[in-house]
Design an enzyme around this catalytic site. Structure first.
Site, PDB file in Angstrom:
ATOM      1  CD  GLU A   1      -0.900  23.443 -23.287  1.00  0.00           C
ATOM      2  OE1 GLU A   1       0.031  24.084 -22.757  1.00  0.00           O
ATOM      3  OE2 GLU A   1      -1.724  23.954 -24.065  1.00  0.00           O
TER       4      GLU A   1
ATOM      5  CD  GLU B   1       4.872  27.286 -25.413  1.00  0.00           C
ATOM      6  OE1 GLU B   1       4.275  28.380 -25.413  1.00  0.00           O
ATOM      7  OE2 GLU B   1       4.307  26.203 -25.142  1.00  0.00           O
TER       8      GLU B   1
END
Length: 427
Positions: free
Chosen positions: A231, A342
């Site tokens: 990520e 997120e």
């Protein structure tokens, strides 16, 4: 007489009880002091492991200390499998079709935009110096950083279940995990990397233990305990960094966030080769509502020869790589790519946080107001960048955070995403 003996006996028993009560308090106090001392010792040992000897130290305007550490002394080489590793100073192959996205595009976006300033995004510490060749910049970890974590062991790690599950979203799982998303994704093929240009903001965080981030995910394996993930993107995380600055970050795990992986260079794994960009350091400037817009470009791809996963920031900075041995599924290829936002919602009983995602505004507000990802691409088996096929979207609750995709000649495949969290339609 009997009453006197009884009274004395009761007094003696009382005195004994008081004695043992005081003794217990002393024992508890000693135990507490020992516990505190033990914790301090653990924290100091951890800091000694993380903070390597510096050739030079630069104090950033935001209060960070950036240590310039010799490239061969970085935390990656604490890993037993990397003791005799020869650092690869450049990838063998680079995906084709890359263009300059280190600054906001001069081309017109999908809708009319306000006049803006095109400027490359820098890191704040650059204002006070740079690291010499042969070193890499590492944000120094402070004692208070570690103490904010639930434990020394969990410092620098995400909580479990931090990955959105587009095909099997369960409201109960959403409440249990506390993570909410607004993403675009592709699956059903073999992927060897991904790219995106990501609009940069400074979202407001409601609680210190919450965060907001925008990133891409390179995923392999199932959504069980063997999930592999790489990520990269930007985040605001008071719990991790101690402030509300927008920061460049990376993350990796090979077992769904259980025992492996970490943010940035907070464990052994990622090997950095670049002397100009510090993982976890503040990036500037950030976008402003109805004003100048800024974005960053991130590319992650798998080198076909060595099998390592490389990361590039902008058009100029190849930062380093995750060695292939760190992973099981990603040792071959990724099975899903995700792009988006997120947040962590720490509110109990199904209530929602007012922590913002992206700009804190919904996608329908468009350019200059809502946050975007543009020119999103995947890397195919021939090491070429190409447009994603079958792009899907997912959000747990669109009244809180939403996502809308589009496509045109200037921005390629793009989407707006984000939202304010708690609002009249998201109680």
């Amino acid at each position: 007489m009997g009453d006197v003996h009884f009274s004395r006996g009761r007094a003696r028993r009382g005195a004994v009880l008081v004695f043992f009560w005081i003794l217990g308090l002393i024992s508890l106090s000693c135990a507490a002091r020992l516990s505190v001392e033990k914790q301090k010792l653990q924290v100091q040992k951890h800091l000694n492991r993380l903070n390597k000897p510096a050739v030079k130290t630069i104090e950033s305007p935001d209060g960070d200390f950036i240590d310039c550490v010799h490239i061969s002394h970085q935390p990656a080489f604490d890993h037993p499998y990397l003791k005799d590793h020869n650092i690869q100073m450049r990838p063998n192959y680079h995906p084709e079709g890359l263009f300059d996205v280190n600054k906001v595009s001069d081309e017109k976006p999908p809708i009319k935009q306000p006049k803006e300033h095109s400027a490359p995004i820098k890191q704040l510490w650059h204002m006070n110096g740079k690291c010499p060749e042969g070193t890499i910049p590492i944000r120094r970890t402070k004692e208070e950083d570690v103490l904010r974590a639930s434990s020394v062991k969990r410092y620098g790690r995400k909580k479990h279940r931090a990955i959105p599950k587009p095909r099997s979203a369960d409201p109960d799982l959403v409440n249990e995990s506390g993570h909410q998303h607004a993403i675009a994704y592709v699956e059903g093929d073999k992927y060897y990397g991904a790219k995106a240009t990501i609009n940069v903001w400074e979202p407001r965080i409601q609680q210190p233990n919450e965060f907001s981030l925008s990133q891409l995910w390179i995923l392999g394996g199932s959504f069980g305990e063997d999930l592999n993930s790489i990520e990269a993107g930007w985040q605001v995380s008071p719990d991790l960094y101690g402030d509300n600055n927008t920061r460049l970050f990376t993350y990796w795990t090979s077992d769904a966030y259980q025992a492996t992986g970490c943010y940035n260079l907070l464990c052994s794994g990622f090997i950095q080769i670049n002397s100009e960009i510090a993982m976890g350091a503040s990036i500037s400037p950030v976008s402003a509502y109805r004003n100048s817009q800024y974005d960053i470009s991130i590319l992650v791809w798998k080198d076909p020869k060595e099998g390592h996963w490389w990361m590039q920031f902008g058009n100029d900075y190849v930062l380093g790589y995750w060695p292939s041995f760190l992973f099981s599924y990603l040792a071959d290829s990724a099975s899903m790519i995700e792009w988006g936002g997120e947040v962590v919602n720490s509110e109990p009983d199904g209530h929602h946080t007012s922590t913002q995602m992206g700009s804190g505004h919904f996608p329908e507000e468009g350019f200059g107001k809502s946050s975007y990802f543009r020119n999103i691409q995947v890397v195919d088996e021939s090491n070429n960048l190409k447009a994603p096929k079958g792009l899907g979207t997912f959000t747990e609750q669109s009244n809180c955070y939403d996502v809308q995709t589009g496509s045109n000649g200037d921005w390629g495949h793009y989407f707006y995403y984000g939202g304010p969290g708690k609002n009249p339609n998201c109680p």
